[in-house]
Design a protein around this motif. Structure first.
Motif, PDB file in Angstrom:
ATOM      1  N   PHE A 290      18.689 -37.037  12.683  1.00  0.00           N
ATOM      2  CA  PHE A 290      18.984 -37.673  11.511  1.00  0.00           C
ATOM      3  C   PHE A 290      20.031 -36.693  10.730  1.00  0.00           C
ATOM      4  O   PHE A 290      21.000 -37.195   9.940  1.00  0.00           O
ATOM      5  N   ALA A 291      20.077 -35.351  10.616  1.00  0.00           N
ATOM      6  CA  ALA A 291      20.744 -34.407  10.036  1.00  0.00           C
ATOM      7  C   ALA A 291      22.349 -34.700  10.383  1.00  0.00           C
ATOM      8  O   ALA A 291      23.414 -34.381   9.732  1.00  0.00           O
ATOM      9  N   ARG A 292      22.679 -35.283  11.514  1.00  0.00           N
ATOM     10  CA  ARG A 292      23.984 -35.717  11.876  1.00  0.00           C
ATOM     11  C   ARG A 292      24.363 -36.883  11.449  1.00  0.00           C
ATOM     12  O   ARG A 292      25.466 -37.334  11.835  1.00  0.00           O
ATOM     13  N   GLY A 293      23.605 -37.913  10.805  1.00  0.00           N
ATOM     14  CA  GLY A 293      24.041 -38.932  10.456  1.00  0.00           C
ATOM     15  C   GLY A 293      24.856 -38.904   9.174  1.00  0.00           C
ATOM     16  O   GLY A 293      25.012 -38.113   8.631  1.00  0.00           O
ATOM     17  N   GLN A 294      25.309 -40.344   8.922  1.00  0.00           N
ATOM     18  CA  GLN A 294      26.241 -40.353   7.577  1.00  0.00           C
ATOM     19  C   GLN A 294      25.443 -40.446   6.191  1.00  0.00           C
ATOM     20  O   GLN A 294      26.091 -40.169   5.393  1.00  0.00           O
ATOM     21  N   HIS A 295      24.018 -40.560   6.341  1.00  0.00           N
ATOM     22  CA  HIS A 295      23.408 -40.748   5.271  1.00  0.00           C
ATOM     23  C   HIS A 295      22.125 -39.872   5.312  1.00  0.00           C
ATOM     24  O   HIS A 295      21.548 -39.659   6.277  1.00  0.00           O
ATOM     25  N   PRO A 296      21.456 -39.316   4.294  1.00  0.00           N
ATOM     26  CA  PRO A 296      20.283 -38.503   4.424  1.00  0.00           C
ATOM     27  C   PRO A 296      19.269 -39.263   4.944  1.00  0.00           C
ATOM     28  O   PRO A 296      19.079 -40.369   4.120  1.00  0.00           O
ATOM     29  N   VAL A 297      18.345 -38.639   5.355  1.00  0.00           N
ATOM     30  CA  VAL A 297      17.096 -39.458   5.870  1.00  0.00           C
ATOM     31  C   VAL A 297      15.790 -38.388   5.581  1.00  0.00           C
ATOM     32  O   VAL A 297      15.865 -37.331   6.180  1.00  0.00           O
ATOM     33  N   ALA A 298      14.967 -38.825   4.750  1.00  0.00           N
ATOM     34  CA  ALA A 298      13.849 -38.092   4.513  1.00  0.00           C
ATOM     35  C   ALA A 298      12.845 -38.181   5.932  1.00  0.00           C
ATOM     36  O   ALA A 298      12.567 -39.276   6.242  1.00  0.00           O
ATOM     37  N   VAL A 299      12.315 -37.070   6.294  1.00  0.00           N
ATOM     38  CA  VAL A 299      11.553 -37.061   7.369  1.00  0.00           C
ATOM     39  C   VAL A 299      10.068 -36.413   6.963  1.00  0.00           C
ATOM     40  O   VAL A 299      10.112 -35.371   6.522  1.00  0.00           O
ATOM     41  N   LEU A 300       9.041 -37.213   7.142  1.00  0.00           N
ATOM     42  CA  LEU A 300       7.860 -36.794   7.004  1.00  0.00           C
ATOM     43  C   LEU A 300       7.045 -36.647   8.006  1.00  0.00           C
ATOM     44  O   LEU A 300       6.631 -37.986   8.798  1.00  0.00           O
TER      45      LEU A 300
END
Length: 64
Positions: free
Chosen positions: A31-41
């Protein structure tokens, strides 16, 4: 994204089972390499999430 069971813990349960190959790359890195931030829990409730896998991925019949 919220997830229950880490890949590391899943691998410990499945071993090298051909029907469940694991991928040694944490979702946070993907997800860190995607275009938008994604919160991961997670992992959340790992013991509870591991329960259904117990005995399932062995060479014999599933437990239960």
């Amino acid at each position: 994204m919220v997830y229950a069971l880490s890949e590391h813990r899943l691998l410990a349960l499945t071993g090298a089972h051909p029907e469940n190959p694991t991928f040694a790359l944490p979702c946070r890195e993907v997800f860190a390499r995607g275009q938008h931030p994604v919160a991961v829990l997670g992992p959340m409730l790992e013991d509870e999430a591991a329960g259904p896998h117990a005995g399932f991925w062995c060479d014999g019949p599933p437990a239960g």
